[in-house]
Design an enzyme around this catalytic site. Structure first.
Site, PDB file in Angstrom:
ATOM      1  CD  GLU A  19      -3.094  -1.199   2.079  1.00  0.00           C
ATOM      2  OE1 GLU A  19      -3.162  -0.286   2.924  1.00  0.00           O
ATOM      3  OE2 GLU A  19      -3.948  -2.088   1.963  1.00  0.00           O
TER       4      GLU A  19
ATOM      5  CD  GLU B  65      -3.253  -6.255   3.196  1.00  0.00           C
ATOM      6  OE1 GLU B  65      -4.164  -5.590   3.754  1.00  0.00           O
ATOM      7  OE2 GLU B  65      -2.046  -5.962   3.279  1.00  0.00           O
TER       8      GLU B  65
HETATM    9  O1  AHR Z   1      -4.752  -6.289   7.150  1.00  0.00           O
HETATM   10  C1  AHR Z   1      -4.678  -5.133   7.896  1.00  0.00           C
HETATM   11  C2  AHR Z   1      -4.071  -3.958   7.123  1.00  0.00           C
HETATM   12  O2  AHR Z   1      -4.907  -3.604   6.078  1.00  0.00           O
HETATM   13  C3  AHR Z   1      -2.744  -4.189   6.458  1.00  0.00           C
HETATM   14  O3  AHR Z   1      -1.673  -4.049   7.314  1.00  0.00           O
HETATM   15  C4  AHR Z   1      -2.721  -3.136   5.417  1.00  0.00           C
HETATM   16  O4  AHR Z   1      -1.937  -3.493   4.301  1.00  0.00           O
HETATM   17  C5  AHR Z   1      -4.173  -2.941   5.070  1.00  0.00           C
HETATM   18  O5  AHR Z   1      -4.512  -1.614   5.044  1.00  0.00           O
END
Ligand code: AHR
Length: 573
Positions: free
Chosen positions: A244, A378
């Protein structure tokens, strides 16, 4: 780590309502309430409640009067097993384990001196459970944590104690570092997906980490690894270059990130001799986090640069993050909710399909041969933290709703298997939509875990298109498809079918015509539970577990009945 279940009074109140709803749908109710004249609405309500009380009393005395099974709607599916498509990459069933809350510490790592049974500090119960779902890869050490992780603090006999500013500002003991992670992977049989620090690290730090892990020759760092207990080089199959980077990873513009990507891609090398020709390390660039213009512009910028990339840098995957949250901050509860929240969350999760379409279309423009995978590293449901838990630990319950949500997303990924070749649910243990919850020596497998277990035959299977009219399930102003389904030809040669009945109230009769194989027999398992918010707890760990389901096979047709809100996987031989 799991909050108390609803009080008995609350359960009783909900059960009462459910019984009323079910009774209202039953034939008995309709027969007894046929009224001779048109009454006023208030009178009807009074009559209904008197009759309801009468029925309730009668059904308690004479169980035979209990509501009949609900009539099932019919959905016809058709599958031709000879028409196989893209491979459903096993890496779509990947996991994500960040140093966050009790994801690593307590969830995986208890230390060698713990009374909790462990192998070199890693929980035996967790390893055994994860082996059953054949975890293909684990992304580590983050997440946002990765961009503040300095790997040297997590090796050797004396570990630096640091902080975890992203997730509660708690102490990070660094007792679980590179060698412990690799040992964990070895124990569960998964491949490494290492996310290197681009935000607060430098290319040299990441390059040296890879040298420490992968060099076979006796460099100073490889010798250090041997001294730390692992003379043989590790394999690192996937390399995440930042996380990110448009947000917690350093708030970079696409152009700034691109310059970093090129440098890291060039200099962070994998030296393992076994990974030079085959099993080469695949490099995954930071990609979008949504569908808005800033994300489409990000994808455009990275993919346009990729199209013109030279010999000196490369990428094999573009990461995408997309959580089912409905709105920020996450406010939906993960337990004690009803049909409205069930329908709203599932509606939101189905947006994944449009998001993939949107970014795939951009990728297709610059990479029509689909060399770069879209890696959804994610994803999952993100709810409000459990009451009483540390808000920075992202601890939530996991219910039947999450199992349905997982199945719907896995099906979306499978339908896009030509471009989406890897995905990592967030997160593996004790964080967000996890497979496993632990509390000291206790461990429980969540409903989502069982979906992953049921989908094992889809790992590396060949996608087979299924045609069906999904029908509709409506709740208030929300309309969703009633059923969802995918099929695949497994590595075992069998035809595998997954069918989800999203409707939480009505069963569905399935009639599937199968061509391309002579279907002789079929067996299957189904995952359901009494309520949309049913959960497994440490005291009742088997409330939501798969059960065998009967499938009739006749004249190349399969028939089975799906329970409301259920996930079913069947194999056909
Ligand atoms: O999964 C939790 C968080 O969500 C991670 O650290 C981040 O990459 C995302 O914003």
């Amino acid at each position: 780590m799991v909050a108390a279940r609803p009080s008995k009074a609350e359960v009783f109140r909900k059960c009462g309502k459910r019984l009323r709803d079910r009774t209202a749908e039953s034939g008995i109710f309709l027969a007894l309430t046929r009224l001779p004249e048109r009454p006023t609405r208030i009178a009807v309500r009074r009559d209904f409640s008197a009759i309801f009380r009468l029925i309730l009393a009668l059904t308690m005395i004479f169980p035979a009067l209990a509501p009949r099974a609900l009539a099932a709607d019919k959905v016809e599916l058709s599958v031709d097993a000879s028409k196989t498509g893209a491979k459903i990459d096993r890496n779509l069933f990947g996991q994500f384990a960040e140093h966050l809350g009790h994801g690593i510490y307590d969830g995986i790592w208890v230390g060698p001196d713990s009374p909790i049974p462990n192998t070199r500090g890693i929980r035996n119960d967790v390893v055994a459970a994860l082996r059953e779902i054949r975890v293909p890869n684990v992304r580590w050490p983050g997440g946002c944590f990765a961009d503040e992780y300095h790997w040297r603090k997590g090796i050797g006999s004396s570990r630096a104690v640091t902080l975890n500013p992203n997730w509660g500002g708690v102490i990070e003991p660094n007792t679980f570092g590179t060698n412990e992670f690799m040992d964990f992977l070895d124990q569960i049989g998964a491949q490494a997906y290492i996310s290197v620090n681009v935000g607060s690290g430098i290319p040299r730090e990441a390059a040296e980490w890879l040298e420490y892990m992968t060099a076979a020759q006796p460099t100073t760092l490889a010798t250090k690894r041997a001294a730390d207990g692992h003379p043989a080089p590790y394999q690192v199959r996937f390399l995440g270059i930042g996380n990110e980077s448009w947000d917690c990873g350093g708030n970079m513009t696409p152009d700034y990130y691109l310059s970093q990507l090129k440098i890291y891609s060039r200099f962070v090398r994998n030296y393992n001799p076994a990974q030079q020709d085959k099993k080469q390390m695949l490099k995954i660039a930071v990609g979008p986090g949504g569908g808005e213009p800033r994300w489409t512009e990000w994808t455009e910028a990275i993919m346009k640069a990729y199209q013109h990339h030279t010999w000196s840098w490369d990428m094999n995957g573009l990461s995408m993050h997309s959580y089912t949250v409905v709105k920020w901050p996450p406010s939906y509860t993960s337990e004690g909710f009803g049909e409205t929240e069930y329908a709203q969350i599932l509606k939101s999760t189905l947006d994944m399909n449009d998001l993939i379409n949107k970014h795939s279309a951009i990728m297709d423009k610059y990479d029509p041969d689909k060399n770069v995978a879209l890696v959804i590293d994610e994803w999952g449901a993100w709810y409000a933290p459990l009451p009483g838990s540390h808000p920075g630990f992202l601890l939530q319950q996991n219910s039947l709703r999450d199992a349905v949500l997982a199945a719907l997303n896995l099906n979306i990924f499978a339908r896009h298997a030509d471009r989406v070749r890897m995905a990592n649910i967030a997160q593996m243990i004790n964080v967000l939509q996890s497979m496993i919850l632990t509390d000291k020596e206790k461990m429980v497998r969540t409903p989502t875990y069982y979906v992953y277990k049921m989908y094992v035959p889809f790992q590396d299977a060949s996608f087979v298109p299924v045609s069906f009219d999904a029908g509709a399930y409506t709740h208030g102003d929300i309309t969703l498809p009633r059923v969802d389904a995918i099929a695949a030809k497994g590595k075992d040669g069998k035809l595998w079918l997954e069918i989800t009945n999203i409707d939480p109230n009505q069963p569905v009769e399935i009639e599937a015509s199968v061509a391309g194989i002579a279907a002789k027999s079929a067996t299957g398992e189904t995952l359901t539970a009494p309520r949309v918010d049913s959960i497994n707890t440490f005291d009742a760990p088997n409330s939501v577990v798969p059960e065998p389901i009967a499938v009739k096979v006749q004249g190349g047709k399969l028939s089975l009945k799906l329970e409301p809100k259920s996930i079913t996987v069947i194999s056909v031989e």
